[in-house]
Design a protein around this motif. Structure first.
Motif, mmCIF file in Angstrom:
data_model
loop_
_atom_site.group_PDB
_atom_site.id
_atom_site.type_symbol
_atom_site.label_atom_id
_atom_site.label_comp_id
_atom_site.label_asym_id
_atom_site.label_seq_id
_atom_site.Cartn_x
_atom_site.Cartn_y
_atom_site.Cartn_z
ATOM 1 N N ARG A 190 22.837 19.048 11.687
ATOM 2 C CA ARG A 190 21.609 19.166 12.681
ATOM 3 C C ARG A 190 20.851 20.416 12.661
ATOM 4 N NH1 ARG A 190 21.483 16.072 17.225
ATOM 5 N NH2 ARG A 190 19.196 16.782 17.026
ATOM 6 N N HIS A 191 21.592 21.325 12.226
ATOM 7 C CA HIS A 191 21.029 22.698 11.871
ATOM 8 C C HIS A 191 19.863 22.762 10.882
ATOM 9 C CE1 HIS A 191 21.931 25.383 15.208
ATOM 10 N NE2 HIS A 191 23.232 25.200 15.196
ATOM 11 N N LEU A 192 20.328 21.565 9.788
ATOM 12 C CA LEU A 192 19.539 21.808 8.576
ATOM 13 C C LEU A 192 18.477 20.792 8.808
ATOM 14 C CD1 LEU A 192 22.397 21.117 5.846
ATOM 15 C CD2 LEU A 192 20.796 23.492 6.234
ATOM 16 N N ALA A 242 22.575 12.691 10.630
ATOM 17 C CA ALA A 242 23.880 13.173 10.325
ATOM 18 C C ALA A 242 24.820 12.356 10.620
ATOM 19 C CB ALA A 242 23.972 14.489 11.404
ATOM 20 N N ALA A 243 24.937 11.431 11.381
ATOM 21 C CA ALA A 243 25.956 10.547 11.752
ATOM 22 C C ALA A 243 26.211 9.314 10.510
ATOM 23 C CB ALA A 243 25.901 9.801 12.849
ATOM 24 N N VAL A 244 24.876 8.927 10.006
ATOM 25 C CA VAL A 244 25.007 8.051 9.074
ATOM 26 C C VAL A 244 25.295 8.662 7.497
ATOM 27 C CG1 VAL A 244 23.442 6.694 7.568
ATOM 28 C CG2 VAL A 244 23.036 6.827 9.702
ATOM 29 N N LEU A 245 24.807 10.007 7.216
ATOM 30 C CA LEU A 245 25.383 10.659 6.003
ATOM 31 C C LEU A 245 26.726 11.026 6.139
ATOM 32 C CD1 LEU A 245 24.728 12.151 3.685
ATOM 33 C CD2 LEU A 245 24.274 14.166 4.903
ATOM 34 N N VAL A 246 27.373 11.212 7.170
ATOM 35 C CA VAL A 246 28.787 11.418 7.371
ATOM 36 C C VAL A 246 29.569 10.070 7.132
ATOM 37 C CG1 VAL A 246 30.915 12.151 8.928
ATOM 38 C CG2 VAL A 246 28.801 13.584 8.891
ATOM 39 N N GLY A 247 29.285 9.195 7.882
ATOM 40 C CA GLY A 247 29.813 7.937 7.625
ATOM 41 C C GLY A 247 29.444 7.171 6.199
ATOM 42 N N ALA A 248 28.567 7.610 5.430
ATOM 43 C CA ALA A 248 28.328 7.193 4.190
ATOM 44 C C ALA A 248 29.227 7.704 3.100
ATOM 45 C CB ALA A 248 26.934 7.407 3.550
ATOM 46 N N THR A 249 29.444 9.073 3.562
ATOM 47 C CA THR A 249 30.322 10.101 2.899
ATOM 48 C C THR A 249 31.849 9.561 2.844
ATOM 49 O OG1 THR A 249 29.046 11.870 3.225
ATOM 50 C CG2 THR A 249 31.385 12.215 2.546
#
Length: 339
Positions: free
Chosen positions: A263-265, A272-279
């Motif tokens: 979120r700071h980025l 952010a949630a989608v990116l972490v879930g995709a990872t």
């Protein structure tokens, strides 16, 4: 096949219904926390536990889908760990106490007769770490549930490939129950898993990973297990290093997790949630492919390298200070949790 579909459907709808009912109860009891100015209920974990235990238990009791001794013991130990998490959601439980209980439960599920004592002890420690790491993933709406769902589905496939029907059934039911909770817990969440759901899901997933891979060769087994849990492991490493460098106690919560730094980025909460879930999905896919022998164990090195690079980059992103400590209260008072 038909029973598996029926069991997953039942677990999904049972968890969804229980989550709706427990949300109302949590709001009345004050078992809540504040997220981005919203008040969310903390009792999503019991909905997952009850749905998983009931559906898996009925299948075992009727003999339609026997869990077997190992998976049955794992489920019982997981329910005990989840009960500890529920207590921690309602009142403070020191981290050493939580770690001791999870350690004892892990010792009951690790197949020492297959792994041997030294490796078994390492496995117990790893289960404790991953269980608490999944708890910490519940710092943003839907993150822990999404990562746990993809991990559970992948592990279920790994267990099925090894003809381990009991663990495969338990993991598929867990994945369905977590999906039912996500119907209420996706952004913006109305109810979240809390420590109860995080400890239960993390413990069952980590213990099942050890159980499924206990008889495998060391390289592919370790590689698959790491890839399957890479998001939780990376978040734990990020927090441990960050708090150690800042001189803060590990048990003192702060907004220094993966999603906070993303979120700071500049990413949105949903992004952010989608990116972490995709990872998490990518890691789980690699782990399953290693298990199926479609790729070599060296594929896990690429996952590990990516995780190390991500942690090093995110360590340079500013993180907010520690949260204000709060005590759990009931009777309509807001609870503020530390992570």
């Amino acid at each position: 096949m038909l029973y598996g579909i029926a069991a997953a459907t039942a677990a999904l709808f049972l968890a969804a219904v229980l989550a709706a009912l427990l949300r109302s109860l949590a709001l009345r009891l004050g078992a809540v926390e504040r997220r981005q100015g919203r008040v969310v209920a903390l009792l999503g974990g019991p909905a997952v536990i009850v749905a998983t235990a009931f559906v898996a238990g009925v299948g075992d009791w009727t003999g339609v889908a026997p869990l077997g001794p190992a998976a049955g013991r794992l489920l019982v130990a997981g329910v005990g760990v989840g009960a500890l998490g529920l207590v921690a959601d309602l009142r403070p439980v020191p981290l050493p106490v939580r770690a001791a209980v999870v350690t004892a439960a892990a010792a009951l599920t690790v197949p020492f007769e297959v792994l041997g004592l030294p490796v078994g002890v390492v496995a117990v420690g790893w289960i404790v770490l991953v269980a608490h790491a999944f708890t910490c993933l519940d710092h943003a709406d839907g993150v822990m549930g999404t990562v746990a769902v993809v991990t559970a589905f992948a592990l279920s496939g790994c267990a099925a490939a090894e003809v381990m029907d009991g663990p495969a059934t338990l993991l598929s039911v867990l994945a369905a129950a977590l999906t039912g909770l996500l119907m209420h817990g996706r952004l913006p969440a109305r109810i979240v898993p809390g420590r109860c759901g995080g400890l239960f899901a993390g413990f069952v997933l980590a213990s099942a990973a050890v159980l499924v891979h206990a008889g495998r060769e060391a390289g592919p087994g370790v590689g698959a297990v790491f890839a399957l849990t890479v998001v939780a492991t990376a978040d734990a490493a990020l927090v441990l290093v960050s708090r150690r460098r800042a001189g803060r106690p590990l048990s003192r919560g702060a907004q220094d997790h993966l999603v906070h730094r993303l979120r700071h980025l500049g990413l949105t909460a949903r992004g952010a949630a989608v990116l972490v879930g995709a990872t998490g999905f990518a890691g789980a896919l690699v782990g399953m492919l290693i298990d199926l022998r479609w790729v070599g164990a060296t594929a896990a090195l690429w996952v590990a390298g990516g995780a190390v690079v991500a942690v090093l980059i995110l360590l340079r992103v500013p993180a907010d200070g520690a949260n204000v400590p709060g005590k759990p209260q009931v009777g309509g008072h807001l609870r503020v949790r530390n992570r």
